[in-house]
Write an enzyme that holds these catalytic residues in place. Structure first.
Site, PDB file in Angstrom:
ATOM      1  N   ASN A 297      33.272  31.009  25.800  1.00  0.00           N
ATOM      2  CA  ASN A 297      32.818  30.028  24.542  1.00  0.00           C
ATOM      3  C   ASN A 297      34.369  30.531  24.396  1.00  0.00           C
ATOM      4  OD1 ASN A 297      31.904  29.295  22.403  1.00  0.00           O
ATOM      5  ND2 ASN A 297      30.041  30.266  22.222  1.00  0.00           N
TER       6      ASN A 297
ATOM      7  N   CYS B 149      31.183  31.458  15.416  1.00  0.00           N
ATOM      8  CA  CYS B 149      29.571  31.600  14.392  1.00  0.00           C
ATOM      9  C   CYS B 149      29.800  32.693  14.388  1.00  0.00           C
ATOM     10  CB  CYS B 149      29.216  31.065  15.995  1.00  0.00           C
ATOM     11  SG  CYS B 149      27.841  30.251  15.020  1.00  0.00           S
TER      12      CYS B 149
ATOM     13  N   ASN C   1      27.898  27.132  15.235  1.00  0.00           N
ATOM     14  CA  ASN C   1      26.466  26.310  15.839  1.00  0.00           C
ATOM     15  C   ASN C   1      24.721  27.062  15.111  1.00  0.00           C
ATOM     16  OD1 ASN C   1      27.059  23.577  17.657  1.00  0.00           O
ATOM     17  ND2 ASN C   1      28.175  25.177  18.104  1.00  0.00           N
TER      18      ASN C   1
END
Ligand code: CDV
Length: 309
Positions: free
Chosen positions: A107, A169, A194
């Site tokens: 990610n 995040c 998110n």
């Protein structure tokens, strides 16, 4: 003379599973153009900005998820972002799923300068969630299934007139994230996120408290390291799964100086004076004078809690 750095936080409204990457990049390019027309030096996009938040879906065969990852950056689909950045003279942060030539999945976020050169790469360190389908949750969060933990650490880069850092995040909830970059003199930490509006393991934790925790973490990280923090959300209802949004820009005193008011594509702009970081860094958070590393050993020697007998 202030060291002015204008930041655009480009919140994305919902992205549905059926949306094409091409259509999503078009939305991002529109926001980049708007940011450039408002004089921004940099535009910050979200975590996994090119897709829906796919780790909420379980697949037995992990390879089925590869379509949500990029094997090259830029690639044919993301090239318009780089072309627009170069044409308009604006930098950007972009979060996306990365597959390496060795087949590892991360990610990832990149930092691109005003000439469209990739100047920094970050791979998410604090992966939340779980590996297998969890029947007890109201929705899945399978980041530990689809990604390896980041292997690049928390770096800072001197670019675009300041010292820039990146996180993604869940990293925003961990003080270590900010401090490692703080020790490199970071002045702007960019992070995309998110975050579902409701806790999948505790339904009474809804959007109000979740927004509070999100801001609390970023405001504390900004103040304690005397840096700007830019938190940029994917927001709104993705195929029945709500994300709370609340993108914001925090100054080195910990104040939220600009924030989103919708759950749609929305550009939030703040003109920042990077020299505002100096006061905290030279006084209460002058690390060289005040830190006591002889007492911090447990932070790197031990992962979980070991309570006294
Ligand atoms: N994408 C994320 O990392 N989401 C996490 C989870 C825990 C909701 C977050 O910290 O917001």
């Amino acid at each position: 003379m202030p060291r002015t750095f204008k930041i655009g936080a480009a919140q994305s409204g919902p992205i549905q599973l059926a949306d094409s990457k091409k259509s999503i990049v078009k939305r991002l390019v529109e926001m980049m153009k708007q940011a450039a027309s408002e004089g921004c030096d940099v535009v910050v996009f979200t975590e996994l900005a090119l897709t829906t938040f796919f780790p909420r879906y379980f697949t037995e065969d992990r390879a089925e998820m590869d379509k949500y990852f990029e094997t090259e950056m830029p690639g044919p689909i993301t090239q318009p972002l780089f072309d627009t950045a170069r044409e308009k003279g604006i930098g950007f942060y972009l979060g996306y799923g990365e597959i390496t030539p060795e087949g590892l999945h991360y990610n990832t976020a990149i930092l691109v300068d005003k000439s469209a050169n990739i100047v920094g790469k970050y791979r998410k360190v604090h992966l939340p969630g779980h590996v297998e389908f969890d029947t007890k949750r109201t929705h899945q969060h399978l980041e530990k299934r689809y990604f390896s933990p980041g292997d690049l650490g928390f770096n800072a880069w001197r670019t675009m007139g300041g010292i820039m850092g990146m996180a993604i995040c869940n990293d925003r909830r961990w003080p270590e994230t900010y401090r490692v970059m703080g020790l490199q003199g970071v002045e702007v930490i960019m992070l995309g996120y998110n975050t579902p509006s409701v806790n999948s393991q505790y339904n009474s934790e809804g959007p109000e408290i979740r927004k509070f925790h999100s801001r609390l973490s970023m405001q504390a990280g900004a103040y304690q390291n005397s840096t700007y923090v830019v938190g940029v959300a994917k927001a709104g209802n993705e195929d029945g799964f709500p994300l709370f949004g609340d993108s914001c820009i925090v100054d080195p005193n910990g104040h939220v100086i600009a924030h989103a008011t919708t759950e749609e594509d929305e550009l939030v702009v703040a003109e920042c004076d990077l020299d505002l970081c100096n006061f905290g860094k030279e006084t209460i958070f002058d690390f060289a004078r005040h830190r006591r590393i002889e007492h911090y050993g447990l932070i790197t020697e031990q992962t979980g809690v070991i309570a006294p007998d």
